[in-house]
Design an enzyme around this catalytic site. Structure first.
Site, PDB file in Angstrom:
ATOM      1  N   HIS A   1       0.824  -1.380  -0.106  1.00  0.00           N
ATOM      2  CA  HIS A   1       0.096  -0.026  -0.037  1.00  0.00           C
ATOM      3  C   HIS A   1       0.898   1.373   0.051  1.00  0.00           C
ATOM      4  CE1 HIS A   1      -0.384   1.279   4.450  1.00  0.00           C
ATOM      5  NE2 HIS A   1       0.873   0.838   4.206  1.00  0.00           N
TER       6      HIS A   1
ATOM      7  N   CYS B   1       5.666   5.986   4.370  1.00  0.00           N
ATOM      8  CA  CYS B   1       4.390   5.594   3.870  1.00  0.00           C
ATOM      9  C   CYS B   1       4.040   6.131   2.915  1.00  0.00           C
ATOM     10  CB  CYS B   1       3.530   5.400   5.212  1.00  0.00           C
ATOM     11  SG  CYS B   1       4.109   4.379   6.319  1.00  0.00           S
TER      12      CYS B   1
ATOM     13  N   HIS C   1       4.986   0.214  -0.816  1.00  0.00           N
ATOM     14  CA  HIS C   1       5.767  -0.556   0.255  1.00  0.00           C
ATOM     15  C   HIS C   1       4.822  -1.603   0.828  1.00  0.00           C
ATOM     16  CE1 HIS C   1       3.888   2.182   2.981  1.00  0.00           C
ATOM     17  NE2 HIS C   1       3.890   1.400   3.866  1.00  0.00           N
TER      18      HIS C   1
ATOM     19  N   HIS D   1       3.544  -4.756   3.794  1.00  0.00           N
ATOM     20  CA  HIS D   1       3.566  -5.126   5.464  1.00  0.00           C
ATOM     21  C   HIS D   1       3.022  -6.485   5.530  1.00  0.00           C
ATOM     22  CE1 HIS D   1       3.953  -1.071   6.997  1.00  0.00           C
ATOM     23  NE2 HIS D   1       2.935  -0.790   6.168  1.00  0.00           N
TER      24      HIS D   1
ATOM     25  N   ASP E   1      -4.461 -11.058   0.306  1.00  0.00           N
ATOM     26  CA  ASP E   1      -3.068 -11.404   0.474  1.00  0.00           C
ATOM     27  C   ASP E   1      -2.382 -11.551  -1.158  1.00  0.00           C
ATOM     28  OD1 ASP E   1      -0.835 -12.925   1.315  1.00  0.00           O
ATOM     29  OD2 ASP E   1      -1.630 -14.906   0.651  1.00  0.00           O
ATOM     30  N   HIS E   2      -1.079 -10.666  -0.885  1.00  0.00           N
ATOM     31  CA  HIS E   2      -0.278 -10.422  -2.301  1.00  0.00           C
ATOM     32  C   HIS E   2      -0.992  -9.505  -3.008  1.00  0.00           C
ATOM     33  CE1 HIS E   2       1.898 -13.835  -0.446  1.00  0.00           C
ATOM     34  NE2 HIS E   2       3.017 -13.699  -1.339  1.00  0.00           N
TER      35      HIS E   2
ATOM     36  N   GLU F   1      -0.054  -4.235  11.856  1.00  0.00           N
ATOM     37  CA  GLU F   1       0.657  -3.899  10.621  1.00  0.00           C
ATOM     38  C   GLU F   1       2.031  -4.278  10.831  1.00  0.00           C
ATOM     39  OE1 GLU F   1      -0.118   0.317   8.725  1.00  0.00           O
ATOM     40  OE2 GLU F   1       2.015   0.195   9.536  1.00  0.00           O
TER      41      GLU F   1
HETATM   42 NI    NI Z   1       2.543   1.029   5.506  1.00  0.00          NI
END
Ligand code: NI
Length: 138
Positions: A14, A33, A39, A41, A79-80, A125
């Site tokens: 995200h 961010c 990037h 998580h 996911d992914h 997160e």
């Molecule tokens: Ni983030």
């Protein structure tokens, strides 16, 4: 009342970027961010339900079935994925962990069986940052 928690996992990308602000303000508020090229998580999702154990099984609810519904309605959609671009229920909103926790509640709650109530969505997160959502209080 007994509480049962199932833990699930997903990875996702995200960025936090408010398009109505300047790049400078986004960088100031969101720091790393706001990185333009995303990037990721490793999210840990704790879903807690509550109710009374069944007299025949002693279970509140079958944890495997709870896992299956979380996977089908939530984690397989995340996911992914890129949360900003790929996830229909996050479109048009900031992809913060706060908003994601609320959206996960909304995705999951209608599909839980009547004998259990959703109590909490806890979403990590990072190992040191998490959000809890207990639903709308009425
Ligand atoms: Ni983030």
């Amino acid at each position: 009342m007994v509480y049962l928690t199932r833990v699930e996992h997903f990875n996702a990308a995200h960025k936090l970027y408010n398009p109505s602000w300047s790049k400078e303000k986004n960088d100031e508020v969101f720091g790393m961010c706001a990185n333009e090229n995303w990037h990721g998580h490793n999210y840990e999702l704790y879903v807690t339900v509550k109710g009374e154990p069944d007299t025949d099984t002693g279970f509140l609810y079958d944890a495997k079935k709870l896992s299956n519904v979380i996977k089908e309605k939530v984690t397989e959609k995340l996911d992914h994925k890129n949360l900003n671009m790929d996830v229909d229920f996050m479109s048009g909103q900031m992809c913060s962990t706060e908003n994601l926790a609320v959206a996960i509640w909304q995705q999951l709650e209608p599909y839980l069986p009547k004998e259990i109530q959703l109590h909490c969505i806890k979403l990590y997160e990072t190992p040191r940052i998490f959000v809890e959502y207990f639903g709308v209080k009425v």
